[in-house]
Design an enzyme around this catalytic site. Structure first.
Site, PDB file in Angstrom:
ATOM      1  N   ASP A 158       2.417   2.807   3.169  1.00 14.33           N
ATOM      2  CA  ASP A 158       1.368   3.822   3.303  1.00 14.33           C
ATOM      3  C   ASP A 158       1.331   4.432   4.714  1.00 14.33           C
ATOM      4  OD1 ASP A 158      -1.256   5.014   2.170  1.00 14.33           O
ATOM      5  OD2 ASP A 158      -1.910   4.076   4.031  1.00 14.33           O
ATOM      6  N   HIS A 197       1.935   8.441   5.568  1.00 13.54           N
ATOM      7  CA  HIS A 197       0.948   9.335   6.189  1.00 13.54           C
ATOM      8  C   HIS A 197       1.538  10.030   7.415  1.00 13.54           C
ATOM      9  CE1 HIS A 197      -2.665   8.584   3.935  1.00 13.54           C
ATOM     10  NE2 HIS A 197      -2.581   7.275   4.087  1.00 13.54           N
ATOM     11  N   ASP A 202      -1.306   0.647  -4.852  1.00 13.08           N
ATOM     12  CA  ASP A 202      -2.568   1.302  -5.188  1.00 13.08           C
ATOM     13  C   ASP A 202      -2.425   2.789  -5.530  1.00 13.08           C
ATOM     14  OD1 ASP A 202      -1.772   1.687  -2.561  1.00 13.08           O
ATOM     15  OD2 ASP A 202      -3.785   1.571  -1.721  1.00 13.08           O
ATOM     16  N   HIS A 203      -1.443   3.450  -4.928  1.00 15.33           N
ATOM     17  CA  HIS A 203      -1.290   4.900  -5.122  1.00 15.33           C
ATOM     18  C   HIS A 203       0.032   5.340  -4.536  1.00 15.33           C
ATOM     19  CE1 HIS A 203      -2.037   5.141  -0.865  1.00 15.33           C
ATOM     20  NE2 HIS A 203      -3.132   4.426  -1.037  1.00 15.33           N
ATOM     21  N   TYR A 249     -10.130  -9.406   7.745  1.00 16.26           N
ATOM     22  CA  TYR A 249      -9.071  -8.397   7.866  1.00 16.26           C
ATOM     23  C   TYR A 249      -8.581  -8.291   9.306  1.00 16.26           C
ATOM     24  CZ  TYR A 249      -6.384  -4.147   7.590  1.00 16.26           C
ATOM     25  OH  TYR A 249      -5.351  -3.244   7.661  1.00 16.26           O
ATOM     26  N   THR A 251      -7.052   4.065  -1.169  1.00 14.72           N
ATOM     27  CA  THR A 251      -6.774   2.636  -1.060  1.00 14.72           C
ATOM     28  C   THR A 251      -7.896   1.745  -1.600  1.00 14.72           C
ATOM     29  OG1 THR A 251      -5.386   3.024   0.842  1.00 14.72           O
ATOM     30  CG2 THR A 251      -6.279   0.800   0.613  1.00 14.72           C
ATOM     31  N   ASP A 294       0.817  -1.217   0.000  1.00 14.92           N
ATOM     32  CA  ASP A 294       0.000   0.000   0.000  1.00 14.92           C
ATOM     33  C   ASP A 294       0.855   1.273   0.000  1.00 14.92           C
ATOM     34  OD1 ASP A 294      -1.837   2.082   0.660  1.00 14.92           O
ATOM     35  OD2 ASP A 294      -3.155   0.613   1.599  1.00 14.92           O
ATOM     36  N   HIS A 354      -2.925  11.069   0.142  1.00 12.66           N
ATOM     37  CA  HIS A 354      -3.202  10.695  -1.250  1.00 12.66           C
ATOM     38  C   HIS A 354      -4.699  10.770  -1.430  1.00 12.66           C
ATOM     39  CE1 HIS A 354      -4.510   6.748   0.281  1.00 12.66           C
ATOM     40  NE2 HIS A 354      -3.523   6.919   1.157  1.00 12.66           N
TER      41      HIS A 354
END
Ligand code: AMP
Ligand code: ZN
Ligand code: ZN
Length: 463
Positions: free
Chosen positions: A196, A200, A244-245, A159, A76, A40, A343
């Site tokens: 990710d 952040h 993803d980004h 998850y 995401t 991620d 993002h």
């Protein structure tokens, strides 16, 4: 016209239709399995800025896509669903991290994502492949623990962010191998939360923090490669590692405070930053005109006027007004900066783009492609699995350059050929016109006829 013809001719796969592929086992007609891994928030330029020896080793034996153009919103959940459906967010319905359905008052968020209501507009590849007799697995991938259209992958886990990468990988490899009772899966997806989280917290410009996080990500890539080696899967599996980004650097100087433009009683807030989604309480026009001039680094759109290029308009869960912050700007209602990296911004920004690397029998070796669309990953995976893709927004035209046994030329080469052909045609035409005999030269000498009937000036001056 000629350019498009040649582009179509050279940039297509020679065998676009899904054909059964064989793995290293020549007696088998089952295609090699595909393992799709997402780290991620892995911004494309991390590859150039940081040392990633394992990842480098992986793509030096396979292929690298330097930038993957992802979908808007560059969040995401929308992007993970685009990777496995080949659809833009407006078509698969997972539009943002936070969504709201006014008719049912249902809400969606990453911690409240298990209602199939949100996911049923599309069918991810781990379900699509079941229809062709393949078994599948999905580990923590957004949507993988949801009963989409009443089905899940053959294997999945609920998850659990505390499960380590090693634990997730261990199960995925077990599912890929199968045993005497259960056959190995043909497709598996594996998700990991970093880099990710670090992006952040510290921002992508924090070299120390990012180098530390990426070292761990690269160790996980090393673990992945050695585990596939140990189990004999390496060399007979198609492994795709992607994300993803990307991530943009935010700062306390770049904050847009909505409360300074209008009172929050005027709207219901569905999502906030960097793409805010609002439902005006009463007068939509009045609310829109205030938001429109609210801040020079924020663009307000009425739903109907959202630009085509974003592919973000035709869905009932896109709210009447959206606000899009410029790169690195953060929208809040009031208060201070929530995080140093974010993002979700316009998907044409390079900082929002991830990368893709792949290795395996289906891929070329030592090849790199500058760009690919993330919606092209789904048709690529279907091709590798020899199954026809469902309806999607992607294509195999660019991705086929990555495949072994496919002939393709790069766009630069095609443009070079087109320009060369045009230059040659122009030169030949010029030459032809230059050497072509003039009509007068081929005729015998003729006197110029003067019309002297009514031309007084030509009359002999005779008395
Ligand atoms: P974003 O807000 O776009 O940065 O979302 C990233 C976060 O989504 C991760 O840090 C996870 O906490 C969460 N997430 C990722 N995958 C899942 C999943 N399958 N189920 C629930 N939450 C997830
Ligand atoms: Zn993400
Ligand atoms: Zn994130």
């Amino acid at each position: 016209m000629l350019l498009w013809f040649l582009l179509g001719f050279f940039c297509g796969c020679s065998s676009l239709a899904a054909e059964p592929q064989t793995g290293t086992d020549v007696n088998s007609t089952t295609p090699p399995p595909v393992l799709l891994v997402s780290f991620d928030g892995f911004r494309a330029d991390y590859l150039k800025r940081f040392s990633l020896p394992n990842l480098e080793k992986l793509y030096s034996q396979g292929v690298l896509v330097e930038q993957l153009t992802n979908v808007f919103t560059t969040k995401t959940f929308p992007n993970h669903y685009s990777l496995v459906t080949g659809l833009y967010a407006e078509s698969h319905g997972i539009l943002a991290s936070s969504m709201y359905d006014p008719a049912t008052h249902k809400k969606f968020s990453p911690s409240q994502d298990s209602d199939p209501f949100w996911w049923n507009q599309a069918e991810p590849i781990w379900l699509h492949a079941l229809d062709y007799g393949l078994s599948t697995a999905a580990m923590m991938w957004p949507g993988s623990d949801v009963y989409i259209r009443n089905r899940t992958a053959t294997h999945f886990q609920n998850y659990n962010s505390t499960m380590t990468f090693q634990q997730r990988l261990g199960l995925v490899v077990k599912w890929l191998l199968g045993d005497e009772k259960v056959k190995g899966v043909s497709f598996a997806a594996l998700y990991w939360e970093e880099p990710d989280g670090t992006g952040h917290k510290y921002g992508p410009d924090n070299t120390t923090a990012m180098a530390h996080a990426l070292k761990q990500v690269d160790e996980n890539v090393g673990l992945l490669m050695s585990e596939l080696n140990r189990t004999g899967l390496w060399g007979r599996i198609n492994l795709i590692v992607t994300s993803d980004h990307g991530m943009a650097q935010c700062s306390p100087e770049r904050i847009i405070r909505l409360n300074s433009c209008l009172h929050p009683d005027n709207y219901t807030l569905v999502d906030l930053t960097p793409v805010a989604a609002l439902i005006p309480t009463n007068d939509t026009e009045a609310v829109f005109s205030l938001l429109k001039k609210c801040h020079p680094h924020m663009t307000a759109y009425r739903k109907e006027a959202i630009p085509d290029k974003l592919h973000y308009r035709n869905n009932k869960h896109i709210q009447p007004i959206i606000l899009v912050a410029d790169e690195g700007w953060t929208i809040v209602q009031q208060g201070e900066l929530p995080r140093l990296g974010d993002h979700g911004y316009d998907n044409t920004l390079p900082s929002m783009h991830p990368f893709l690397a792949a290795v395996g029998p289906g891929f070329r070796s030592g090849y790199s492609l500058p760009v690919l669309q993330s919606v092209d990953v789904y048709p690529l995976v279907c091709h590798l699995l020899s199954i026809p893709p469902g309806p999607n927004n992607g294509s195999l035209a660019q991705a086929c350059c990555l495949l072994s046994g496919e002939s393709c030329s790069s766009l630069t080469m095609v443009i070079g050929i087109v320009v060369g052909v045009l230059l040659l045609l122009t030169t030949l035409t010029g030459l032809f016109m230059f050497i072509k005999p003039r009509p007068s030269a081929s005729r015998p000498f003729q006197r110029i006829q003067l019309d002297d009937d009514d031309d007084d000036d030509d009359d002999p001056l005779l008395g």
